[in-house]
Design a protein around this motif. Structure first.
Motif, PDB file in Angstrom:
ATOM      1  N   VAL A 158      52.304  16.060 -84.423  1.00 45.41           N
ATOM      2  CA  VAL A 158      51.982  17.255 -84.819  1.00 45.41           C
ATOM      3  C   VAL A 158      52.903  18.486 -84.487  1.00 45.41           C
ATOM      4  CG1 VAL A 158      50.349  19.222 -84.987  1.00 45.41           C
ATOM      5  CG2 VAL A 158      49.372  16.563 -84.812  1.00 45.41           C
ATOM      6  N   TYR A 159      53.589  19.296 -85.346  1.00 47.61           N
ATOM      7  CA  TYR A 159      54.578  20.203 -84.991  1.00 47.61           C
ATOM      8  C   TYR A 159      54.480  21.579 -85.623  1.00 47.61           C
ATOM      9  CZ  TYR A 159      56.884  15.630 -83.744  1.00 47.61           C
ATOM     10  OH  TYR A 159      57.236  14.524 -82.973  1.00 47.61           O
ATOM     11  N   ILE A 160      55.194  22.371 -85.178  1.00 44.07           N
ATOM     12  CA  ILE A 160      55.159  23.676 -85.639  1.00 44.07           C
ATOM     13  C   ILE A 160      56.455  23.852 -85.939  1.00 44.07           C
ATOM     14  CG2 ILE A 160      54.768  26.098 -85.124  1.00 44.07           C
ATOM     15  CD1 ILE A 160      52.627  25.071 -83.162  1.00 44.07           C
ATOM     16  N   ASP A 161      56.796  24.717 -87.130  1.00 50.61           N
ATOM     17  CA  ASP A 161      57.787  25.502 -87.457  1.00 50.61           C
ATOM     18  C   ASP A 161      57.597  26.898 -87.332  1.00 50.61           C
ATOM     19  OD1 ASP A 161      60.030  26.586 -88.600  1.00 50.61           O
ATOM     20  OD2 ASP A 161      60.364  25.564 -90.319  1.00 50.61           O
ATOM     21  N   ALA A 162      58.098  27.548 -86.437  1.00 52.14           N
ATOM     22  CA  ALA A 162      57.424  28.988 -86.295  1.00 52.14           C
ATOM     23  C   ALA A 162      58.142  29.941 -87.391  1.00 52.14           C
ATOM     24  CB  ALA A 162      57.809  29.387 -84.563  1.00 52.14           C
ATOM     25  N   LEU A 169      50.986  32.610 -82.422  1.00 54.10           N
ATOM     26  CA  LEU A 169      50.764  31.140 -82.562  1.00 54.10           C
ATOM     27  C   LEU A 169      49.537  30.414 -81.779  1.00 54.10           C
ATOM     28  CD1 LEU A 169      53.031  28.931 -83.259  1.00 54.10           C
ATOM     29  CD2 LEU A 169      53.349  28.618 -80.696  1.00 54.10           C
ATOM     30  N   TYR A 170      49.153  30.785 -80.829  1.00 53.84           N
ATOM     31  CA  TYR A 170      48.190  30.149 -79.911  1.00 53.84           C
ATOM     32  C   TYR A 170      46.910  30.355 -80.788  1.00 53.84           C
ATOM     33  CZ  TYR A 170      44.511  29.045 -76.186  1.00 53.84           C
ATOM     34  OH  TYR A 170      43.863  28.488 -75.769  1.00 53.84           O
ATOM     35  N   ASN A 171      46.543  31.706 -80.964  1.00 44.70           N
ATOM     36  CA  ASN A 171      45.157  31.745 -81.692  1.00 44.70           C
ATOM     37  C   ASN A 171      45.137  31.020 -83.254  1.00 44.70           C
ATOM     38  OD1 ASN A 171      44.373  33.428 -79.755  1.00 44.70           O
ATOM     39  ND2 ASN A 171      44.827  35.324 -80.733  1.00 44.70           N
ATOM     40  N   GLU A 185      44.777  21.548 -80.467  1.00 46.07           N
ATOM     41  CA  GLU A 185      44.842  21.796 -79.178  1.00 46.07           C
ATOM     42  C   GLU A 185      46.189  21.843 -78.558  1.00 46.07           C
ATOM     43  OE1 GLU A 185      41.712  19.816 -76.703  1.00 46.07           O
ATOM     44  OE2 GLU A 185      40.152  20.583 -78.095  1.00 46.07           O
ATOM     45  N   GLU A 186      46.813  20.879 -78.872  1.00 44.24           N
ATOM     46  CA  GLU A 186      48.234  20.453 -78.362  1.00 44.24           C
ATOM     47  C   GLU A 186      49.033  20.047 -79.750  1.00 44.24           C
ATOM     48  OE1 GLU A 186      47.909  18.841 -73.843  1.00 44.24           O
ATOM     49  OE2 GLU A 186      47.605  17.387 -75.327  1.00 44.24           O
ATOM     50  N   VAL A 187      50.564  20.315 -79.638  1.00 46.70           N
ATOM     51  CA  VAL A 187      51.379  19.642 -80.411  1.00 46.70           C
ATOM     52  C   VAL A 187      52.495  19.094 -79.757  1.00 46.70           C
ATOM     53  CG1 VAL A 187      50.815  21.699 -82.146  1.00 46.70           C
ATOM     54  CG2 VAL A 187      52.702  21.989 -80.520  1.00 46.70           C
ATOM     55  N   ASP A 188      53.189  18.286 -80.561  1.00 44.93           N
ATOM     56  CA  ASP A 188      54.311  17.608 -80.118  1.00 44.93           C
ATOM     57  C   ASP A 188      55.793  18.127 -79.824  1.00 44.93           C
ATOM     58  OD1 ASP A 188      52.899  14.783 -79.674  1.00 44.93           O
ATOM     59  OD2 ASP A 188      52.400  15.139 -81.793  1.00 44.93           O
ATOM     60  N   GLY A 189      55.652  19.168 -80.877  1.00 41.22           N
ATOM     61  CA  GLY A 189      57.297  19.939 -80.573  1.00 41.22           C
ATOM     62  C   GLY A 189      56.867  21.440 -81.627  1.00 41.22           C
ATOM     63  N   VAL A 190      57.803  22.346 -81.111  1.00 44.83           N
ATOM     64  CA  VAL A 190      57.849  23.553 -81.692  1.00 44.83           C
ATOM     65  C   VAL A 190      59.289  24.040 -81.990  1.00 44.83           C
ATOM     66  CG1 VAL A 190      57.322  26.138 -81.532  1.00 44.83           C
ATOM     67  CG2 VAL A 190      55.751  24.354 -80.530  1.00 44.83           C
ATOM     68  N   LEU A 191      59.422  24.592 -83.097  1.00 46.43           N
ATOM     69  CA  LEU A 191      61.024  24.832 -83.499  1.00 46.43           C
ATOM     70  C   LEU A 191      60.719  26.225 -84.066  1.00 46.43           C
ATOM     71  CD1 LEU A 191      63.946  24.426 -84.373  1.00 46.43           C
ATOM     72  CD2 LEU A 191      63.253  23.495 -86.675  1.00 46.43           C
ATOM     73  N   ALA A 192      61.862  27.170 -83.678  1.00 41.40           N
ATOM     74  CA  ALA A 192      62.000  28.476 -84.201  1.00 41.40           C
ATOM     75  C   ALA A 192      63.326  28.764 -84.444  1.00 41.40           C
ATOM     76  CB  ALA A 192      61.667  29.360 -83.151  1.00 41.40           C
ATOM     77  N   ASP A 193      63.713  28.984 -85.743  1.00 34.57           N
ATOM     78  CA  ASP A 193      65.229  29.652 -85.961  1.00 34.57           C
ATOM     79  C   ASP A 193      64.922  30.954 -86.338  1.00 34.57           C
ATOM     80  OD1 ASP A 193      67.465  30.375 -87.481  1.00 34.57           O
ATOM     81  OD2 ASP A 193      67.388  28.843 -88.823  1.00 34.57           O
ATOM     82  N   LEU A 194      65.633  31.872 -85.215  1.00 37.80           N
ATOM     83  CA  LEU A 194      65.189  33.327 -85.427  1.00 37.80           C
ATOM     84  C   LEU A 194      66.314  34.247 -86.169  1.00 37.80           C
ATOM     85  CD1 LEU A 194      64.577  33.545 -81.473  1.00 37.80           C
ATOM     86  CD2 LEU A 194      63.050  33.226 -83.224  1.00 37.80           C
ATOM     87  N   GLY A 195      66.926  33.130 -87.070  1.00 35.38           N
ATOM     88  CA  GLY A 195      67.803  33.834 -87.850  1.00 35.38           C
ATOM     89  C   GLY A 195      67.136  34.637 -89.094  1.00 35.38           C
ATOM     90  N   GLN A 222      53.369  31.597 -75.707  1.00 33.57           N
ATOM     91  CA  GLN A 222      52.455  30.780 -76.488  1.00 33.57           C
ATOM     92  C   GLN A 222      52.687  29.306 -76.872  1.00 33.57           C
ATOM     93  OE1 GLN A 222      50.154  33.007 -79.395  1.00 33.57           O
ATOM     94  NE2 GLN A 222      50.935  34.935 -78.566  1.00 33.57           N
ATOM     95  N   ALA A 223      53.872  29.174 -77.124  1.00 28.55           N
ATOM     96  CA  ALA A 223      54.519  27.828 -77.428  1.00 28.55           C
ATOM     97  C   ALA A 223      54.338  26.857 -76.113  1.00 28.55           C
ATOM     98  CB  ALA A 223      56.018  27.872 -77.802  1.00 28.55           C
ATOM     99  N   LEU A 224      54.437  27.364 -74.892  1.00 31.73           N
ATOM    100  CA  LEU A 224      54.275  26.836 -73.767  1.00 31.73           C
ATOM    101  C   LEU A 224      52.929  26.351 -73.512  1.00 31.73           C
ATOM    102  CD1 LEU A 224      55.391  25.651 -71.013  1.00 31.73           C
ATOM    103  CD2 LEU A 224      54.746  28.077 -70.116  1.00 31.73           C
ATOM    104  N   ARG A 225      51.934  27.173 -74.040  1.00 32.66           N
ATOM    105  CA  ARG A 225      50.530  26.754 -74.145  1.00 32.66           C
ATOM    106  C   ARG A 225      50.162  25.851 -75.079  1.00 32.66           C
ATOM    107  NH1 ARG A 225      46.748  32.058 -74.279  1.00 32.66           N
ATOM    108  NH2 ARG A 225      45.534  30.579 -73.582  1.00 32.66           N
ATOM    109  N   VAL A 226      50.834  25.572 -76.337  1.00 37.26           N
ATOM    110  CA  VAL A 226      50.190  24.519 -77.221  1.00 37.26           C
ATOM    111  C   VAL A 226      51.052  23.340 -77.004  1.00 37.26           C
ATOM    112  CG1 VAL A 226      49.542  26.611 -78.557  1.00 37.26           C
ATOM    113  CG2 VAL A 226      51.818  25.487 -79.090  1.00 37.26           C
TER     114      VAL A 226
END
Length: 303
Positions: free
Chosen positions: A26-30, A80-82, A90-100, A222-226
């Motif tokens: 389970v992943y997040i692309d922020a 993100l967390y909410n 409850e938990e994810v395996d990876g979070v990516l953020a491209d701030l461009g 929040q990335a640290l939390r999830v």
């Protein structure tokens, strides 16, 4: 693959490698943007895996891919967390953020992100947000404007530019369009560095309008939390302010960047940094995608 014309994703192979994507993970692309990173993640998932992607721009959301392994979240990654709690994750395996900023924003002549086109000074990523760049220039004090230009644009002439904006608006000549701002700002930037310094003026305003630095800080916390233990956070930055915040957070586990040590002098941090230096594009990528030139990828694993 979704969104390639809308935005060319920077450091795509490197960010996929950094996330160590499992087919059932389970992943997040922020930062969905044009969807390039998201599509690459989904391509690596099987029917058990899932990706949640965030974006606050209605046009990006409207372009989102349709796939049973994918959920588009219409919101700012600072929440993100909410949102993950809302989706029962409850938990994810990876979070990516491209701030461009997506190519689309720079190339949209009506949004005011670029000095290449005259338009109203909007610059809101989320068009539901209350205040535009024109509002900021019309209402901030001279001192506040100077702080914006000097802190977020690192402009040596930030105070003089702020004073000139205030003089113009007090004389009944508001600085509310791209051309008005560029005409005024050109008096305070070096002709030899005109494009770079003008871009810094617009960068500073964009960061302020969208509250980007505070949103980044909240996202990192929040990335640290999830993230589950062993999960990875990968962040692509484009200017020194962002990179410094990300580097300090990954090193220390807190926004202040203050490193805590135990009795024996060993650093206490919830992260293990992956690589001693950020990953940057090679010459071939920069040639294909000049806007990736300043990209830096930092990666950390949650302990």
């Amino acid at each position: 693959m979704a969104g390639q014309e809308y935005h060319i994703p920077a450091l795509l192979p490197q960010s996929m490698e950094a996330l160590r994507i499992r087919p059932d993970g389970v992943y997040i692309d922020a930062t969905y943007g044009g969807g390039g990173h998201s599509a690459a993640i989904v391509d690596r998932l099987d029917g058990r895996g899932h990706l949640y992607s965030f974006d606050q721009d209605d046009e990006a959301v409207a372009r989102a891919m349709t796939d049973p392994r994918f959920t588009m979240v219409y919101g700012n990654f600072r929440f993100l967390y909410n949102f993950m709690r809302y989706y029962g994750v409850e938990e994810v395996d990876g979070v990516l953020a491209d701030l461009g900023v997506s190519f689309h924003h720079f190339d949209d002549s009506g949004r005011g992100f670029s000095f290449r086109f005259d338009s109203v000074l909007d610059m809101r990523m989320n068009r539901r947000a209350e205040h535009s760049a024109a509002w900021v220039l019309a209402n901030y004090s001279e001192e506040s404007l100077a702080s914006v230009f000097m802190l977020y644009g690192e402009l040596k002439q930030g105070r003089r530019l702020a004073a000139a904006i205030v003089r113009e608006r007090e004389a009944g000549r508001p600085v509310d369009t791209v051309n008005r701002l560029t005409e005024l700002a050109s008096k305070f930037i070096s002709p030899k560095r005109e494009k770079k310094e003008m871009a810094m003026v617009f960068q500073a305003l964009r960061i302020e309008v969208n509250g980007e630095m505070r949103a980044l800080e909240q996202f990192l916390e929040q990335a640290l939390r999830v993230l589950r233990p062993g999960g990875r956070l990968a962040v692509i930055t484009y200017h020194s302010l962002e990179d410094r915040i990300v580097k300090n957070f990954m090193r220390s586990g807190n926004i202040s960047g203050e490193v805590e040590k135990d009795f024996f002098g060993v650093v206490r941090s919830p992260w293990k940094m992956i690589g001693s230096k950020p990953v940057v594009p090679d010459d071939d990528e920069v040639e294909r995608n000049p806007r990736a030139r300043s990209a830096k990828l930092r990666v950390a694993e949650k302990l």
